[in-house]
Design a protein around this motif. Sequence first.
Motif, PDB file in Angstrom:
ATOM      1  N   SER A 267      17.344   9.970  13.913  1.00 39.12           N
ATOM      2  CA  SER A 267      16.583   9.669  14.035  1.00 39.12           C
ATOM      3  C   SER A 267      15.698   8.575  14.308  1.00 39.12           C
ATOM      4  O   SER A 267      16.756   7.428  14.553  1.00 39.12           O
ATOM      5  N   LEU A 268      14.554   7.949  14.125  1.00 43.36           N
ATOM      6  CA  LEU A 268      14.275   6.709  15.109  1.00 43.36           C
ATOM      7  C   LEU A 268      14.625   5.536  13.488  1.00 43.36           C
ATOM      8  O   LEU A 268      13.994   4.654  13.832  1.00 43.36           O
ATOM      9  N   GLN A 269      14.602   6.359  12.944  1.00 41.51           N
ATOM     10  CA  GLN A 269      14.171   5.560  10.889  1.00 41.51           C
ATOM     11  C   GLN A 269      14.938   3.668  11.282  1.00 41.51           C
ATOM     12  O   GLN A 269      14.408   3.276  10.336  1.00 41.51           O
ATOM     13  N   GLY A 270      15.990   4.021  11.851  1.00 36.87           N
ATOM     14  CA  GLY A 270      17.156   2.552  11.727  1.00 36.87           C
ATOM     15  C   GLY A 270      16.439   1.578  13.109  1.00 36.87           C
ATOM     16  O   GLY A 270      16.361   0.705  12.538  1.00 36.87           O
ATOM     17  N   LEU A 271      15.869   1.979  13.974  1.00 34.32           N
ATOM     18  CA  LEU A 271      14.851   1.385  14.895  1.00 34.32           C
ATOM     19  C   LEU A 271      13.628   0.642  14.131  1.00 34.32           C
ATOM     20  O   LEU A 271      13.414  -0.365  14.454  1.00 34.32           O
TER      21      LEU A 271
END
Length: 148
Positions: free
Chosen positions: A68-72
Amino acid sequence: MPGRTSMMLGPHAFEATGFSYTEVQRRVQTPWADIAVAQDINQQQWTGPTSEDITIRGVLFPAEFPASLQGLIGAAQAGTPLMFVSGDALAGAVHGMFTIQSIDEDRSHHDRGGRPWRNAYTITLKRYGSAGGGISAPTFLANLISLF
């Protein structure tokens, strides 16, 4: 099982499988100013580097590899500069501190529940501070240690 890490942006690892990337582009701007000279072609004066941008492109397959890109996206929304490192433990390179300027997603091939099978992305980074990272040596070392 996560793949081998080949690049990191802060604590976020890009791996051979899972959270991977397909290309990395770099743009360094070093403009020259035109200086008018009487009865001749304008001369140029180097004004120094003005920016360095890095673009990372990749494709995630969330159904196959839960990435997922959520952390970035969270780091981008928090306005947090991140250390950019590439390579591995034997031949790694510390590129300095960068800010996330944008993250674009292109989700496609959705299942019945609306979840994408494919998520192409583009992450645009911009150097934060000077070419040395714009931070003191103790801060640099503390940031580097926090990655591991």
